[in-house]
Motif scaffolding. Sequence first.
Motif, PDB file in Angstrom:
ATOM      1  N   GLY B 180      -0.376 -48.269 -54.276  1.00  0.00           N
ATOM      2  CA  GLY B 180       0.191 -49.834 -53.793  1.00  0.00           C
ATOM      3  C   GLY B 180      -1.730 -50.302 -53.071  1.00  0.00           C
ATOM      4  N   THR B 181      -2.388 -50.858 -54.111  1.00  0.00           N
ATOM      5  CA  THR B 181      -3.740 -51.362 -53.850  1.00  0.00           C
ATOM      6  C   THR B 181      -3.095 -51.749 -56.141  1.00  0.00           C
ATOM      7  OG1 THR B 181      -4.838 -49.215 -55.627  1.00  0.00           O
ATOM      8  CG2 THR B 181      -4.680 -49.595 -53.192  1.00  0.00           C
ATOM      9  N   ASP B 182      -2.766 -52.097 -55.845  1.00  0.00           N
ATOM     10  CA  ASP B 182      -2.638 -53.042 -57.592  1.00  0.00           C
ATOM     11  C   ASP B 182      -3.862 -53.528 -57.311  1.00  0.00           C
ATOM     12  OD1 ASP B 182      -1.406 -50.668 -59.026  1.00  0.00           O
ATOM     13  OD2 ASP B 182       0.238 -51.744 -59.027  1.00  0.00           O
ATOM     14  N   GLY B 183      -4.515 -54.598 -58.332  1.00  0.00           N
ATOM     15  CA  GLY B 183      -5.468 -56.174 -58.234  1.00  0.00           C
ATOM     16  C   GLY B 183      -6.016 -55.661 -57.040  1.00  0.00           C
ATOM     17  N   TRP B 184      -6.880 -54.604 -56.266  1.00  0.00           N
ATOM     18  CA  TRP B 184      -7.232 -54.734 -55.243  1.00  0.00           C
ATOM     19  C   TRP B 184      -8.992 -54.981 -56.083  1.00  0.00           C
ATOM     20  CZ3 TRP B 184      -7.153 -51.571 -50.159  1.00  0.00           C
ATOM     21  CH2 TRP B 184      -6.442 -51.514 -49.812  1.00  0.00           C
ATOM     22  N   SER B 185     -10.314 -55.284 -55.269  1.00  0.00           N
ATOM     23  CA  SER B 185     -11.539 -55.563 -55.964  1.00  0.00           C
ATOM     24  C   SER B 185     -11.583 -54.249 -55.263  1.00  0.00           C
ATOM     25  CB  SER B 185     -12.351 -56.898 -55.346  1.00  0.00           C
ATOM     26  OG  SER B 185     -12.118 -56.694 -53.648  1.00  0.00           O
ATOM     27  N   GLU B 186     -13.289 -53.994 -56.583  1.00  0.00           N
ATOM     28  CA  GLU B 186     -14.096 -53.187 -55.978  1.00  0.00           C
ATOM     29  C   GLU B 186     -13.899 -52.859 -54.273  1.00  0.00           C
ATOM     30  OE1 GLU B 186     -16.164 -52.494 -59.860  1.00  0.00           O
ATOM     31  OE2 GLU B 186     -17.356 -51.560 -58.430  1.00  0.00           O
ATOM     32  N   ASP B 187     -14.892 -54.132 -54.286  1.00  0.00           N
ATOM     33  CA  ASP B 187     -15.418 -53.965 -52.898  1.00  0.00           C
ATOM     34  C   ASP B 187     -14.170 -52.934 -51.587  1.00  0.00           C
ATOM     35  OD1 ASP B 187     -17.730 -54.745 -53.469  1.00  0.00           O
ATOM     36  OD2 ASP B 187     -17.463 -56.758 -52.894  1.00  0.00           O
ATOM     37  N   LYS B 188     -12.822 -53.736 -52.066  1.00  0.00           N
ATOM     38  CA  LYS B 188     -12.052 -53.653 -50.928  1.00  0.00           C
ATOM     39  C   LYS B 188     -11.196 -52.375 -51.048  1.00  0.00           C
ATOM     40  CE  LYS B 188      -7.195 -55.698 -49.760  1.00  0.00           C
ATOM     41  NZ  LYS B 188      -5.777 -56.411 -50.015  1.00  0.00           N
ATOM     42  N   LEU B 189     -11.533 -52.098 -52.594  1.00  0.00           N
ATOM     43  CA  LEU B 189     -11.086 -50.081 -52.371  1.00  0.00           C
ATOM     44  C   LEU B 189     -11.430 -49.556 -52.277  1.00  0.00           C
ATOM     45  CD1 LEU B 189     -10.239 -50.515 -56.175  1.00  0.00           C
ATOM     46  CD2 LEU B 189      -8.828 -49.913 -54.938  1.00  0.00           C
ATOM     47  N   ALA B 190     -13.305 -50.201 -52.483  1.00  0.00           N
ATOM     48  CA  ALA B 190     -14.248 -49.026 -51.628  1.00  0.00           C
ATOM     49  C   ALA B 190     -14.282 -48.638 -49.955  1.00  0.00           C
ATOM     50  CB  ALA B 190     -15.715 -49.373 -51.776  1.00  0.00           C
ATOM     51  N   THR B 191     -13.802 -49.986 -49.384  1.00  0.00           N
ATOM     52  CA  THR B 191     -13.418 -49.412 -47.646  1.00  0.00           C
ATOM     53  C   THR B 191     -12.266 -48.092 -47.727  1.00  0.00           C
ATOM     54  OG1 THR B 191     -10.977 -50.935 -47.779  1.00  0.00           O
ATOM     55  CG2 THR B 191     -13.402 -52.435 -47.056  1.00  0.00           C
ATOM     56  N   LEU B 192     -11.138 -47.682 -48.275  1.00  0.00           N
ATOM     57  CA  LEU B 192     -10.366 -46.998 -48.872  1.00  0.00           C
ATOM     58  C   LEU B 192     -11.462 -45.309 -48.932  1.00  0.00           C
ATOM     59  CD1 LEU B 192      -7.402 -48.435 -51.002  1.00  0.00           C
ATOM     60  CD2 LEU B 192      -8.283 -47.994 -47.986  1.00  0.00           C
ATOM     61  N   VAL B 193     -12.549 -45.322 -49.397  1.00  0.00           N
ATOM     62  CA  VAL B 193     -13.437 -44.191 -49.920  1.00  0.00           C
ATOM     63  C   VAL B 193     -13.575 -43.640 -48.834  1.00  0.00           C
ATOM     64  CG1 VAL B 193     -14.519 -43.308 -51.186  1.00  0.00           C
ATOM     65  CG2 VAL B 193     -13.382 -45.325 -52.472  1.00  0.00           C
ATOM     66  N   GLY B 200     -13.383 -33.363 -51.374  1.00  0.00           N
ATOM     67  CA  GLY B 200     -12.223 -32.814 -51.776  1.00  0.00           C
ATOM     68  C   GLY B 200     -11.982 -32.371 -49.861  1.00  0.00           C
ATOM     69  N   THR B 201     -12.294 -32.665 -48.633  1.00  0.00           N
ATOM     70  CA  THR B 201     -12.134 -31.971 -47.456  1.00  0.00           C
ATOM     71  C   THR B 201     -10.937 -33.279 -46.762  1.00  0.00           C
ATOM     72  OG1 THR B 201     -13.751 -32.945 -46.017  1.00  0.00           O
ATOM     73  CG2 THR B 201     -13.542 -30.663 -47.304  1.00  0.00           C
ATOM     74  N   GLY B 202     -10.663 -34.409 -47.292  1.00  0.00           N
ATOM     75  CA  GLY B 202      -9.807 -35.106 -47.314  1.00  0.00           C
ATOM     76  C   GLY B 202      -9.595 -36.337 -48.137  1.00  0.00           C
ATOM     77  N   LEU B 203      -8.021 -36.857 -47.900  1.00  0.00           N
ATOM     78  CA  LEU B 203      -7.977 -37.841 -49.120  1.00  0.00           C
ATOM     79  C   LEU B 203      -8.334 -39.471 -48.825  1.00  0.00           C
ATOM     80  CD1 LEU B 203      -4.515 -36.885 -49.590  1.00  0.00           C
ATOM     81  CD2 LEU B 203      -6.367 -36.149 -50.412  1.00  0.00           C
ATOM     82  N   PRO B 204      -7.857 -40.142 -49.464  1.00  0.00           N
ATOM     83  CA  PRO B 204      -8.823 -41.379 -49.338  1.00  0.00           C
ATOM     84  C   PRO B 204      -7.532 -42.487 -47.833  1.00  0.00           C
ATOM     85  CG  PRO B 204      -8.888 -40.766 -51.185  1.00  0.00           C
ATOM     86  CD  PRO B 204      -8.019 -40.376 -51.074  1.00  0.00           C
ATOM     87  N   LYS B 205      -7.998 -43.759 -47.571  1.00  0.00           N
ATOM     88  CA  LYS B 205      -7.385 -43.657 -46.691  1.00  0.00           C
ATOM     89  C   LYS B 205      -6.102 -44.734 -47.254  1.00  0.00           C
ATOM     90  CE  LYS B 205     -11.307 -44.775 -43.489  1.00  0.00           C
ATOM     91  NZ  LYS B 205     -11.604 -46.286 -43.155  1.00  0.00           N
ATOM     92  N   ARG B 206      -5.146 -44.655 -46.556  1.00  0.00           N
ATOM     93  CA  ARG B 206      -3.587 -45.321 -47.317  1.00  0.00           C
ATOM     94  C   ARG B 206      -4.320 -47.068 -47.184  1.00  0.00           C
ATOM     95  NH1 ARG B 206       0.350 -42.294 -47.966  1.00  0.00           N
ATOM     96  NH2 ARG B 206       0.334 -40.407 -46.662  1.00  0.00           N
ATOM     97  N   PRO B 207      -3.844 -47.725 -48.091  1.00  0.00           N
ATOM     98  CA  PRO B 207      -4.020 -49.172 -47.914  1.00  0.00           C
ATOM     99  C   PRO B 207      -2.850 -49.809 -46.963  1.00  0.00           C
ATOM    100  CG  PRO B 207      -2.574 -48.559 -49.398  1.00  0.00           C
ATOM    101  CD  PRO B 207      -3.262 -47.144 -49.690  1.00  0.00           C
TER     102      PRO B 207
END
Lengths: 129, 207
Positions: B180-193, B200-207
Motif C-alpha cells: 500500500g505504499t506504491d508511489g510513495w516518496s523516500e521521505d514518506k517511506l522513511a516515516t514508516l521505518v 528485527g524486533t519489530g516491523l515497519p509501521k503500516r501506511p
Amino acid sequence: MDSGSRSPRSLGRNDDSGIPRTTEGSVFHEPWEAQAFALALSLNGRGVFSWKEWAATLGEEIKKAQAAGDPDTGETYYHHWLAALERLIAAKGLADAATLARTREAWRRACARTPHGTPIELRADDFGE
Amino acid sequence: MAYDHADHADHHERGSELSEMQLRVRAIETVLAEKGYIDPAALDAIIEAYEIKIGPHIGARVVARAWADPAFKRALIEDATRAVRTLGAINRVGDHLIAVENTPKVHNMIVCTLCSCYPWDILGLPPVWYKSAPYRSRAVSDPRGVLADFGLQLPADTQIRVWDSTAETRFIVLPMRPAGTDGWSEDKLATLVTRDCMIGTGLPKRP
C-alpha cells in the motif's frame, strides 16, 4: 569475541527471563554516562585502542560483573563501560590506577569544600591529605 | 583548572556532591586532559552528535532509499558499508556493515551476545533492552519468544535468522516494504521505518 558473525544461529528454546522494556528517549541516564561514552570513542579515534580491544574488554567487564551478581539488565551498562575504560587506560599506560584514584579523591575534596550551586574547581591543595 | 561540566541538575538536587561514578569519570577526564590525550570540547561534540544528530532516522533513510531504488538496494545488500557512505552517513573506521534482507520466508534479527555492538552510526545508541542479558541470551536461544515479547507474531514457516554483531561487523535489518505504499516518496517511506524494525524486533509501521 563470539563465534561466527555471518552464520545465523539456530533456533532453540526457551527460558523465562524478562527483557527490560523502556520507552524511547534520552540515550544516557546521567551525564557521566555520556562523558564515559565519549571518552572511549575519543581514545579509540586517537588510536589508543582498537574497537576490537574495546569490545573484548567491555565484554570481560560485563561477564565479571555478572559473575559478581550484577543483574545485567542494561541499566548498569555504563558501570561496566567505565570499568573497561579505566582498565584500558591503565593497560595502555595513559594513567595508572593510583593516579586515577588520587585524582578522584582530589575531586571528592573539591566537592566537599564547594558551596552548593558553585562550579566545582580543582585546586592543588585538593591533592594533599 | 576549571571544570564546569554537565552536572548542574545534580547540584540543584543534592548540593555539591558527586556520585562515585561522576568522580571516577572526572578523574579520567582531568588526568587525560592534562596529558593531552583528550580535548574536553571534542568530548562534548561527540556527546552532542550521539544525543541529537545520530539516530535511527539515518537508518530509516537508508531503508527508504532501498525500498524506492532497486539499484541502491542491490548496492546495499552487496556492500552496506559503501552504500551507506554514499548517503553521507559517517562510518567508524574499520566497521563492516552488513544489511540482511527480510523476505516472506526469512525474518532477520540482530543481537550482540558479547556486549552491545550495534550499528551506531546509522541507528544511534542501542536501547537499554538491547544491552540486557535476557535479550542477549534469549535472542539466540528463543528468538520467536523474544519476538512475541515485542508483540511480533510471525507465520510458523517463517525462518528466523539471528545475527551476532561484533566489534568489526554490524548488521542492519532491511525490512520488507509495506504493502500500500506504491508511489510513495523516500521521505514518506522513511516515516514508516522504526528503530526496532531495523533491529528485527519489530516491523515497519503500516501506511
